[in-house]
Design an enzyme around this catalytic site. Structure first.
Site, short mmCIF file in Angstrom:
data_model
loop_
_atom_site.label_atom_id
_atom_site.label_comp_id
_atom_site.label_asym_id
_atom_site.label_seq_id
_atom_site.Cartn_x
_atom_site.Cartn_y
_atom_site.Cartn_z
N ILE A 120 0.84 -1.21 0.00
CA ILE A 120 0.00 0.00 0.00
C ILE A 120 0.87 1.25 0.00
O ILE A 120 0.96 1.97 -0.99
CB ILE A 120 -0.96 0.00 1.21
CG1 ILE A 120 -1.87 -1.24 1.17
CG2 ILE A 120 -1.79 1.28 1.25
CD1 ILE A 120 -2.74 -1.42 2.41
N CYS A 121 1.51 1.52 1.12
CA CYS A 121 2.19 2.80 1.31
C CYS A 121 3.50 2.91 0.53
O CYS A 121 4.00 4.02 0.35
CB CYS A 121 2.44 3.04 2.80
SG CYS A 121 0.90 3.19 3.73
N LEU A 122 4.04 1.79 0.07
CA LEU A 122 5.20 1.83 -0.80
C LEU A 122 4.78 1.74 -2.26
O LEU A 122 5.20 2.55 -3.09
CB LEU A 122 6.18 0.70 -0.46
CG LEU A 122 7.40 0.58 -1.37
CD1 LEU A 122 8.25 1.84 -1.33
CD2 LEU A 122 8.24 -0.63 -0.96
#
Length: 216
Positions: A120-122
């Site tokens: 998700i955040c990467l």
């Protein structure tokens, strides 16, 4: 990343062209990190942060909903004690204009990312930034997902989008490039000794042997 930039000497990283973005290494994310041993990710992201500082590479810190998810882990914050992480509500870091503006202000196009969670955040900012002309490198061993499958699928998806997977020690090696580069070798050796695992232990042993030989 274009096909032209995927191979050749220019595809390798240099400190002068690089900018680092560390995303959401916070307690909440670590609590559901199951793709790696959490202490390994802590070790590696702190090592990456220290290497970036040693090579004077601009580094941007971010958190998401820090009041609920917790502040940036102390090991990373200690490397940049005067820098306030950009705290956001957006899941995709690259949709926060403050983050994008901070990256663009460096004038650098080789964007090195690490974050929690990988899927998700990467992956989200890596894929978007790659589509906007940046050469994006994802530091896979300073990132992690909610499962081994989630991490692996995210890396595969990023590769399909042109993102280059890399490990933190490989980043350091590409920045150093030559062991005769004396202005940065001391910093590189110190970080490797602290965070390089068996390599660090072996180096400490080598120094012990050298000191013993000189004393004799």
């Amino acid at each position: 990343m274009s096909a032209q930039n995927k191979a050749g000497l220019d595809a390798l990283l240099t400190p002068e062209e690089s900018v680092v973005l560390l995303i959401d290494h916070q307690p909440f994310q670590f609590a559901n990190l199951n793709s790696h041993e959490p202490t390994m990710i802590v070790n590696n992201v702190v090592g990456l942060a220290k290497v970036a500082k040693a090579y004077d590479v601009p580094t941007i810190l971010t958190t998401v909903l820090a009041e609920r998810g917790g502040r940036l882990i102390q090991g990373v914050q200690d490397v940049f004690p005067d820098q306030e992480p950009i705290d956001r509500t957006l899941i995709n870091t690259w949709q926060d204009e403050r983050v994008v503006d901070a990256v663009r202000a460096t004038g650098r196009k080789k964007l090195i990312l690490a974050g929690l969670w990988t899927e998700i955040c990467l992956a989200m900012p890596a894929i978007q930034a790659a589509g906007e002309g940046f050469e994006v490198y994802a530091v896979t061993d300073a990132s992690g997902g909610v499962s081994a499958e989630a991490h692996d699928m995210a890396v595969r998806r990023m590769v399909q989008a042109g993102v280059v997977p890399i490990t933190w020690l490989a980043v350091m090696a590409e920045w150093q490039r030559d062991w005769a580069r004396e202005d940065t070798i001391t910093g590189a050796i110190e970080v490797q000794a602290q965070h390089g695992g068996a390599s660090g232990v072996a180096f400490a042993w080598e120094m012990q042997l050298l000191v013993g030989r000189d004393a004799a």
